[in-house]
Write an enzyme that holds these catalytic residues in place. Structure first.
Site, PDB file in Angstrom:
ATOM      1  N   ASP A  37       1.041  -0.810   0.262  1.00 22.80           N
ATOM      2  CA  ASP A  37       0.134   0.505  -0.112  1.00 22.80           C
ATOM      3  C   ASP A  37       0.471   0.903  -0.152  1.00 22.80           C
ATOM      4  O   ASP A  37       1.194   1.286   1.290  1.00 22.80           O
ATOM      5  CB  ASP A  37      -0.882   0.169   0.923  1.00 22.80           C
ATOM      6  CG  ASP A  37      -1.448   1.037   1.578  1.00 22.80           C
ATOM      7  OD1 ASP A  37      -1.439   2.065   0.479  1.00 22.80           O
ATOM      8  OD2 ASP A  37      -2.597   1.473   2.663  1.00 22.80           O
ATOM      9  N   LYS A  99       3.131  11.001  -3.329  1.00 24.26           N
ATOM     10  CA  LYS A  99       2.106  10.701  -3.629  1.00 24.26           C
ATOM     11  C   LYS A  99       1.115  12.064  -5.155  1.00 24.26           C
ATOM     12  O   LYS A  99       0.348  11.172  -6.382  1.00 24.26           O
ATOM     13  CB  LYS A  99       1.213   9.612  -3.311  1.00 24.26           C
ATOM     14  CG  LYS A  99       0.022   8.798  -4.520  1.00 24.26           C
ATOM     15  CD  LYS A  99      -0.173   8.185  -3.403  1.00 24.26           C
ATOM     16  CE  LYS A  99      -1.156   7.224  -3.759  1.00 24.26           C
ATOM     17  NZ  LYS A  99      -2.505   6.395  -2.747  1.00 24.26           N
ATOM     18  N   GLU A 201      -7.437   1.219  -4.658  1.00 20.89           N
ATOM     19  CA  GLU A 201      -7.286   0.826  -3.300  1.00 20.89           C
ATOM     20  C   GLU A 201      -8.673   0.122  -3.200  1.00 20.89           C
ATOM     21  O   GLU A 201      -8.652  -0.490  -2.174  1.00 20.89           O
ATOM     22  CB  GLU A 201      -7.301   1.683  -2.689  1.00 20.89           C
ATOM     23  CG  GLU A 201      -5.122   2.511  -2.582  1.00 20.89           C
ATOM     24  CD  GLU A 201      -4.787   3.544  -2.227  1.00 20.89           C
ATOM     25  OE1 GLU A 201      -6.267   4.482  -2.552  1.00 20.89           O
ATOM     26  OE2 GLU A 201      -3.733   4.302  -3.174  1.00 20.89           O
ATOM     27  N   ASP A 223     -13.014   5.398   2.249  1.00 16.75           N
ATOM     28  CA  ASP A 223     -11.007   6.232   2.550  1.00 16.75           C
ATOM     29  C   ASP A 223     -10.645   7.487   3.443  1.00 16.75           C
ATOM     30  O   ASP A 223     -10.769   8.365   2.434  1.00 16.75           O
ATOM     31  CB  ASP A 223     -10.328   5.534   2.081  1.00 16.75           C
ATOM     32  CG  ASP A 223      -8.956   5.252   2.450  1.00 16.75           C
ATOM     33  OD1 ASP A 223      -8.416   5.577   2.974  1.00 16.75           O
ATOM     34  OD2 ASP A 223      -8.360   4.877   1.102  1.00 16.75           O
TER      35      ASP A 223
HETATM   36  P1  ADP Z   1      -2.913   7.773   3.441  1.00 18.59           P
HETATM   37  O1  ADP Z   1      -3.412   6.830   3.139  1.00 18.59           O
HETATM   38  O2  ADP Z   1      -3.085   9.158   3.946  1.00 18.59           O
HETATM   39  O3  ADP Z   1      -1.114   7.390   3.631  1.00 18.59           O
HETATM   40  P2  ADP Z   1      -3.762   7.082   6.739  1.00 18.59           P
HETATM   41  O4  ADP Z   1      -4.069   5.709   5.944  1.00 18.59           O
HETATM   42  O5  ADP Z   1      -1.997   6.007   6.741  1.00 18.59           O
HETATM   43  O6  ADP Z   1      -2.996   7.761   5.257  1.00 18.59           O
HETATM   44  O7  ADP Z   1      -4.031   7.159   7.361  1.00 18.59           O
HETATM   45  C1  ADP Z   1      -3.596   9.018   8.331  1.00 18.59           C
HETATM   46  C2  ADP Z   1      -3.605   9.099   9.383  1.00 18.59           C
HETATM   47  O8  ADP Z   1      -4.122   8.530  10.217  1.00 18.59           O
HETATM   48  C3  ADP Z   1      -3.286  10.444  10.250  1.00 18.59           C
HETATM   49  O9  ADP Z   1      -3.487  11.822   9.959  1.00 18.59           O
HETATM   50  C4  ADP Z   1      -3.199   9.505  11.098  1.00 18.59           C
HETATM   51  O10 ADP Z   1      -3.364  11.421  12.242  1.00 18.59           O
HETATM   52  C5  ADP Z   1      -4.908   9.240  11.305  1.00 18.59           C
HETATM   53  N1  ADP Z   1      -4.711   8.553  12.228  1.00 18.59           N
HETATM   54  C6  ADP Z   1      -4.462   7.125  13.275  1.00 18.59           C
HETATM   55  N2  ADP Z   1      -4.678   6.323  13.894  1.00 18.59           N
HETATM   56  C7  ADP Z   1      -5.884   7.267  14.170  1.00 18.59           C
HETATM   57  C8  ADP Z   1      -6.392   6.838  15.283  1.00 18.59           C
HETATM   58  N3  ADP Z   1      -6.117   6.394  16.106  1.00 18.59           N
HETATM   59  N4  ADP Z   1      -7.878   8.223  15.637  1.00 18.59           N
HETATM   60  C9  ADP Z   1      -7.490   8.987  14.592  1.00 18.59           C
HETATM   61  N5  ADP Z   1      -6.491   9.459  14.111  1.00 18.59           N
HETATM   62  C10 ADP Z   1      -5.531   8.815  13.509  1.00 18.59           C
HETATM   63 MG    MG Z   2      -4.139   5.335   1.895  1.00 18.70          MG
END
Ligand code: ADP
Ligand code: MG
Length: 665
Positions: A37, A99, A201, A223
């Site tokens: 991913d 990205k 995705e 998402d």
């Molecule tokens: P991307 O798909 O953009 O790479 P992610 O799916 O990894 O991103 O999401 C990252 C986001 O998720 C960040 O803003 C992070 O602060 C938030 N996040 C991660 N864990 C938590 C949580 N327990 N509660 C709220 N937000 C969270």
């Molecule tokens: Mg993602």
């Protein structure tokens, strides 16, 4: 034979869509495929060898999420948490959210970022980021930056497997276009990965939940990541996932929740317009807000301290946080409603709603999704990992493991076609066709003078090429000189499982052949894709009329050109063309010229063409009879007539009146 044959494409029946390929290349190393991913904020790698349940691989310190951040500070490239730690001191040298730049040109970059972008010198080409220190330029492409992230994940997987991996499935957003997919695939190759395929995705998330098992169903995937929000509606039909609609907001994610909370914290610490925080204070507040936000997903209240901002053990309740983020949550909900509408689906018809992305851990987000879709969303699988899991399962299948599951197919986001005479688009592969797919169509020459054919590949929904996105141009040379409509050029579009396009043109008589892999210099933005699709609906009737007119003009132009050519070559031979007939044809040609310039309706143009055809028909017939009589079928009309013209000067008595068969076609 007739010079009045159809011109642009010989017959619609030649347009055929091949069945999707049975299967991709045979697997070499079962159990050695990995799923990646490649996220905007975080990236992950997962394994699901030999039909096992998928698991995400962690680094030496037990961290599964690799922040998608690459640092070029110093002379060693650093990826992940350590890179993130350098971001504040050297924002221009540490690249995050790369990205967003993948497969994009300068004009596509409409978001704010701290980088110095270097545009390609000659318009087309890949954009670069200057990540060098002051006075020492160091240019990198977004593809190379992504490759650094992928390389770290590859090494992690090789460690876990104790040896080389066979191949990888990398996920991309459903709306990624050819250029963005191509860029992602290139990054994989640069990172030393054999990319089995790219996978959307949302499709990966559905796969992780085993939603493919029943073979049928309608799903929504919500998402909410770090900086982006995507919602997709998928239909699974006979084991094929089709993306019915995508929507979202490319500038809405967890970062915005952080900013909302940080602003609140600073406000309570007494900062306002008259006493604004420094950049440093703002940054520290944001970091504290992010930690507080994540804690509030688990507990009802947190205590926040940021010494530099004078914030000391400040209590923030979940209720306060929820109030702050409500406008942001509502924006995602509006996008969900729009996606359902676009897909023509009602919430209650869905078979399941999947949550993806770290920000869907926020309880208020879950509740809002539940209200909107009228059912509790699927949350059993960690929303951070669900996409990587699906990719790992697909990679395991493609590596050749005996695992139950469908071979997934994606769909083409926008139609692909070529420009024909008059600027009309002939679509070879329609939007939403499942891939891989091959389509073939035969085109003919426009005039006998034509020995090359310009092939212009376009993507979009509109009828005129000028309204579509230009993907590539190339020329097929060496077409034999043949009367109009006699040369036959077969154009094949081959779209592989990753939606990458190869276009081949082949002249059927001589076998002359030319082929290009379509590598657009940069791609369409998500909004542009949406806009193009919407525009095609808005302009459907205009386009129809414009297409008819353009087609009519092409036909008239072709007929007029053929007749003019014939007049120039043999029009002076009164045996073939009596003077009064010639005058009548020329008059028709003159009024056709006027119509070509002025006509705004297809009917008038068609009428003019029919008139020229009618008046020149006896002339055309006599020419043809001559040719047949002379027994020169093997030659081109042009050759025949130059011989005949020479003879004519001497043999005046052998003329007309013979009954040779004219084949009209
Ligand atoms: P991307 O798909 O953009 O790479 P992610 O799916 O990894 O991103 O999401 C990252 C986001 O998720 C960040 O803003 C992070 O602060 C938030 N996040 C991660 N864990 C938590 C949580 N327990 N509660 C709220 N937000 C969270
Ligand atoms: Mg993602």
């Amino acid at each position: 034979m007739s010079t009045q044959g159809p011109s642009i494409h010989d017959t619609g029946a030649l347009f055929q869509i091949a069945e999707p390929e049975e299967r991709r290349a045979p697997a070499r190393a079962p159990g050695r495929g990995i799923g990646i991913d490649l996220g905007t904020t975080n990236s992950l790698v997962a394994l699901a060898p030999h039909g096992d349940d998928p698991k995400v691989l962690a680094d030496g310190e037990g961290r599964a999420l690799l922040p998608s951040v690459v640092s070029y500070v110093g002379d060693r490239v650093i990826v992940g948490d350590a890179a993130q730690a350098q971001q504040e001191e050297a924002p221009g040298q540490v690249v995050s959210s790369v990205k967003r730049f993948m497969g994009r040109g300068l004009s596509d970059v409409d978001f704010t970022h701290p980088y110095h972008l270097v545009a390609p010198s000659q318009g087309a080409g890949v954009l670069r980021l200057d990540v060098g220190a002051e006075g020492e330029p160091h240019l990198v492409t977004p593809v190379e930056v992504s490759a650094e992230i992928l390389r770290v994940l590859r090494l992690r997987a090789e460690d876990a497997l104790g040896g080389p991996i066979d191949g990888a499935v990398i996920t991309v957003p459903a709306y990624f276009d050819d250029a963005q997919r191509q860029a992602t695939r290139d990054a994989g190759r640069i990172a030393g990965l054999n990319v089995y395929r790219l996978l959307a995705e949302p499709t990966a998330a559905a796969l992780a939940y085993g939603l493919d098992r029943g073979g049928q169903g309608l799903f929504a995937v919500y998402d909410l990541g770090g900086g982006t929000f995507d919602v997709s509606v998928l239909r699974l039909h006979d084991g094929v996932f089709q993306v019915l609609a995508t929507g979202g907001d490319s500038a809405l994610g967890g970062d915005d929740l952080d900013r909302a909370l940080a602003a609140h914290l600073l406000g309570r610490a007494g900062f306002d317009e008259t006493r604004p925080p420094t950049r440093h204070q703002r940054e520290l507040a944001r970091i504290a807000a992010r930690a507080a936000k994540e804690a509030l997903s688990e507990q009802g209240e947190v205590r926040v301290s940021v010494a530099a901002c004078g914030i000391d053990d400040l209590a923030v309740t979940r209720a306060t946080f929820e109030e702050l983020i409500e406008p942001l949550v509502q924006r995602t909900i509006r996008a969900c409603r729009a996606a359902l509408r676009d897909a023509g689906v009602r919430a209650r018809e869905l078979d399941g709603v999947v949550l993806v992305g770290g920000s869907t851990r926020v309880p208020r987000v879950r509740a809002a999704v539940e209200e909107t879709f009228g059912r509790p969303p699927l949350t059993d699988i960690d929303p951070d990992k669900v996409v990587a899991y699906g990719a790992a399962i697909q990679a395991d299948i493609l590596s050749g493991s005996a695992r139950e599951g469908v071979t997934l197919l994606d769909v083409v986001p926008l139609s692909l076609g070529i420009e024909t005479m008059g600027g009309i688009v002939e679509k070879l592969i329609p939007r939403n066709a499942t891939i891989p797919i091959a389509a073939r169509q035969v085109f003919t020459n426009y005039s006998e003078q034509q020995t090359g054919m310009q092939i212009h590949v376009v993507q979009g929904e509109r009828e005129l090429a000028s309204d579509c996105r230009s993907l590539a141009r190339f020329e097929l040379r060496g077409i034999p000189r043949l009367p109009p409509s006699m040369a036959r050029v077969e154009i094949t579009f081959q779209l592989d499982a990753d939606a990458l396009l190869t276009v081949t043109a082949r002249e059927l008589m001589t076998g002359v052949r030319q082929s290009v892999e379509v590598k657009p210099t940069y791609g369409l933005s998500e909004e542009e894709v949406d806009r193009l699709v919407m525009e095609s609906y808005d302009h459907a009737s205009d386009d129809y009329a414009a297409r008819n007119l353009a087609e009519a003009r092409v036909e008239l132009g072709r007929v007029a050109l053929a007749v003019r050519t014939a007049l120039a070559e043999v029009g002076h031979l009164t045996a073939i063309l009596p003077a009064e007939e010639r005058a009548s044809i020329e008059a028709a040609l003159v009024s056709a010229d006027a119509l070509m310039r002025e006509a705004s309706e297809a009917e008038a143009v068609n009428a003019a063409r029919v008139e020229i055809e009618r008046r020149s028909e006896p002339f055309a017939r006599r020419r043809m009879e001559r040719a047949l009589l002379a027994g020169m079928e093997g030659k081109s009309l042009h050759e025949i007539e130059s011989v005949l013209a020479a003879e004519e000067e001497h043999l005046d008595e052998r003329r007309g009146g013979h009954s040779a068969e004219v084949i009209d076609g």
